[in-house]
Design a protein around this motif. Structure first.
Motif, PDB file in Angstrom:
ATOM      1  N   THR A  28       0.819  -1.210   0.000  1.00  0.00           N
ATOM      2  CA  THR A  28       0.000   0.000   0.000  1.00  0.00           C
ATOM      3  C   THR A  28       0.856   1.264   0.000  1.00  0.00           C
ATOM      4  O   THR A  28       0.511   2.249  -0.662  1.00  0.00           O
ATOM      5  CB  THR A  28      -0.948   0.022   1.210  1.00  0.00           C
ATOM      6  OG1 THR A  28      -0.208  -0.242   2.411  1.00  0.00           O
ATOM      7  CG2 THR A  28      -2.040  -1.019   1.069  1.00  0.00           C
ATOM      8  N   LEU A  29       1.976   1.249   0.707  1.00  0.00           N
ATOM      9  CA  LEU A  29       2.851   2.427   0.722  1.00  0.00           C
ATOM     10  C   LEU A  29       3.468   2.670  -0.650  1.00  0.00           C
ATOM     11  O   LEU A  29       3.521   3.804  -1.137  1.00  0.00           O
ATOM     12  CB  LEU A  29       3.935   2.285   1.783  1.00  0.00           C
ATOM     13  CG  LEU A  29       3.477   2.344   3.244  1.00  0.00           C
ATOM     14  CD1 LEU A  29       4.659   2.150   4.183  1.00  0.00           C
ATOM     15  CD2 LEU A  29       2.777   3.668   3.551  1.00  0.00           C
ATOM     16  N   LEU A  30       3.942   1.603  -1.274  1.00  0.00           N
ATOM     17  CA  LEU A  30       4.521   1.738  -2.609  1.00  0.00           C
ATOM     18  C   LEU A  30       3.456   2.149  -3.625  1.00  0.00           C
ATOM     19  O   LEU A  30       3.733   2.949  -4.529  1.00  0.00           O
ATOM     20  CB  LEU A  30       5.183   0.423  -3.028  1.00  0.00           C
ATOM     21  CG  LEU A  30       6.466   0.052  -2.288  1.00  0.00           C
ATOM     22  CD1 LEU A  30       6.951  -1.340  -2.682  1.00  0.00           C
ATOM     23  CD2 LEU A  30       7.556   1.084  -2.544  1.00  0.00           C
ATOM     24  N   THR A  31       2.249   1.624  -3.463  1.00  0.00           N
ATOM     25  CA  THR A  31       1.152   2.004  -4.346  1.00  0.00           C
ATOM     26  C   THR A  31       0.827   3.479  -4.196  1.00  0.00           C
ATOM     27  O   THR A  31       0.588   4.186  -5.183  1.00  0.00           O
ATOM     28  CB  THR A  31      -0.100   1.160  -4.041  1.00  0.00           C
ATOM     29  OG1 THR A  31       0.187  -0.225  -4.286  1.00  0.00           O
ATOM     30  CG2 THR A  31      -1.271   1.590  -4.913  1.00  0.00           C
ATOM     31  N   LEU A  37       2.990  10.134  -7.438  1.00  0.00           N
ATOM     32  CA  LEU A  37       4.071  10.542  -8.336  1.00  0.00           C
ATOM     33  C   LEU A  37       3.682  10.342  -9.799  1.00  0.00           C
ATOM     34  O   LEU A  37       3.957  11.196 -10.648  1.00  0.00           O
ATOM     35  CB  LEU A  37       5.332   9.742  -8.012  1.00  0.00           C
ATOM     36  CG  LEU A  37       6.587  10.074  -8.830  1.00  0.00           C
ATOM     37  CD1 LEU A  37       6.958  11.549  -8.666  1.00  0.00           C
ATOM     38  CD2 LEU A  37       7.745   9.177  -8.401  1.00  0.00           C
ATOM     39  N   GLY A  38       3.023   9.235 -10.078  1.00  0.00           N
ATOM     40  CA  GLY A  38       2.628   8.949 -11.453  1.00  0.00           C
ATOM     41  C   GLY A  38       1.647   9.961 -12.009  1.00  0.00           C
ATOM     42  O   GLY A  38       1.817  10.461 -13.132  1.00  0.00           O
ATOM     43  N   VAL A  39       0.624  10.289 -11.225  1.00  0.00           N
ATOM     44  CA  VAL A  39      -0.354  11.284 -11.676  1.00  0.00           C
ATOM     45  C   VAL A  39       0.311  12.656 -11.793  1.00  0.00           C
ATOM     46  O   VAL A  39       0.022  13.420 -12.717  1.00  0.00           O
ATOM     47  CB  VAL A  39      -1.560  11.335 -10.715  1.00  0.00           C
ATOM     48  CG1 VAL A  39      -2.501  12.477 -11.100  1.00  0.00           C
ATOM     49  CG2 VAL A  39      -2.318  10.017 -10.749  1.00  0.00           C
ATOM     50  N   LEU A  68      -6.162   9.542  -4.880  1.00  0.00           N
ATOM     51  CA  LEU A  68      -6.014   8.097  -4.987  1.00  0.00           C
ATOM     52  C   LEU A  68      -5.098   7.565  -3.896  1.00  0.00           C
ATOM     53  O   LEU A  68      -5.363   6.515  -3.309  1.00  0.00           O
ATOM     54  CB  LEU A  68      -5.450   7.733  -6.366  1.00  0.00           C
ATOM     55  CG  LEU A  68      -6.305   8.116  -7.576  1.00  0.00           C
ATOM     56  CD1 LEU A  68      -5.556   7.837  -8.871  1.00  0.00           C
ATOM     57  CD2 LEU A  68      -7.626   7.360  -7.553  1.00  0.00           C
ATOM     58  N   GLY A  69      -4.031   8.297  -3.613  1.00  0.00           N
ATOM     59  CA  GLY A  69      -3.111   7.878  -2.571  1.00  0.00           C
ATOM     60  C   GLY A  69      -3.769   7.829  -1.204  1.00  0.00           C
ATOM     61  O   GLY A  69      -3.467   6.944  -0.394  1.00  0.00           O
ATOM     62  N   ALA A  70      -4.666   8.768  -0.954  1.00  0.00           N
ATOM     63  CA  ALA A  70      -5.356   8.794   0.334  1.00  0.00           C
ATOM     64  C   ALA A  70      -6.217   7.552   0.531  1.00  0.00           C
ATOM     65  O   ALA A  70      -6.307   7.017   1.643  1.00  0.00           O
ATOM     66  CB  ALA A  70      -6.217  10.051   0.437  1.00  0.00           C
TER      67      ALA A  70
END
Length: 256
Positions: A28-31, A37-39, A68-70
């Motif tokens: 989940t952290l890497l995601t 970063l990707g967006v 999304l990260g949240a």
């Protein structure tokens, strides 16, 4: 024979160890980092001056992926609490720490530290990387510009408190699907529905709901029609406190 006293540092160490030995934590952290970063890179490489996003706050533009990260970090918070009930590990935890409440506080402290560090680092990395592609546009900015560092820190704090609310939901409901449904439905969807009602007081209240308050913290310039940073932070702190108070009361009243 006297029972060894369970000290706070022992509980913290235990929760820290449990957090990092579960593969879902790393996933989940890497995601989260990859999404934000990707967006951000996508926005930076496709942005052109004078386009439809020219009036968007620079920090908001570079951190669009935060939404999304949240959600990813919220899932981690729910797994950290509700997941332990699902596996039955919570019984062993409470056997080792009979007072129970220190377990909840330790989980919250460890989780907050990890999420805040990850969120702030990701925000700084994403902003700086995206600005490499925005340097020749009307969205060019630097960390020394007014409000930028505050907005990046506010973004990290907002995401962290949202994730802490999710952790509290997981501890209160003790069900991964139930807590996920409550977070998505109550935190993300419900405010959008309430916002369609034609009442000024409802609109004001919605601005102080968790997701909206978190968004207000991550802007370098105040956006009209949103909560002021101070009131948004206070609202988020109160939401997080309430989300942790409910499971704390449940731990005092339930057998497990």
């Amino acid at each position: 024979m006297t029972t060894p006293r369970v000290r706070t540092r022992h509980v913290l160490h235990s929760e820290w160890h449990k957090l990092w030995t579960v593969r879902s934590t790393w996933a989940t952290l890497l995601t989260t980092v990859a999404l934000v970063l990707g967006v951000g890179l996508l926005m930076g490489t496709t942005y052109t001056s004078g386009g439809g996003d020219s009036d968007v706050d620079t920090v908001v533009l570079t951190l669009y992926g935060t939404q999304l990260g949240a959600v990813s970090l919220a899932v981690l918070g729910i797994l950290l609490t509700a997941g332990e009930y699902a596996t039955g590990l919570i019984r062993a935890t409470f056997t080792a720490v009979p007072r129970r409440l220190p377990v909840l506080w330790a989980k919250a402290a460890v989780f907050t530290t990890v999420v805040l560090t990850t969120s702030l680092t990701t925000a700084l990395l994403t902003f700086e990387t995206t600005q490499l592609f925005l340097s020749d546009t009307d969205q060019a900015a630097s960390l020394t510009d007014d409000g930028v560092l505050t907005a990046l820190a506010g973004n990290a704090v907002g995401v962290t408190l949202l994730a802490l609310i999710a952790l509290g939901l997981g501890a209160a409901l003790r069900s991964v699907p139930g807590a996920l449904g409550a977070f998505i439905g109550g935190i993300l969807i419900l405010p959008q529905i309430l916002g369609t009602l034609p009442y000024a007081w409802v609109e004001t209240a919605v601005h102080h709901f968790p997701a909206q308050a978190a968004a207000a913290l991550g802007t370098a310039t105040h956006t009209p029609g949103t909560a002021a940073p101070g009131s948004a932070l206070l609202a988020l702190l109160l939401w997080a406190a309430a989300a942790l108070t409910v499971p704390a009361l449940c731990l005092r009243r339930r057998d497990v």
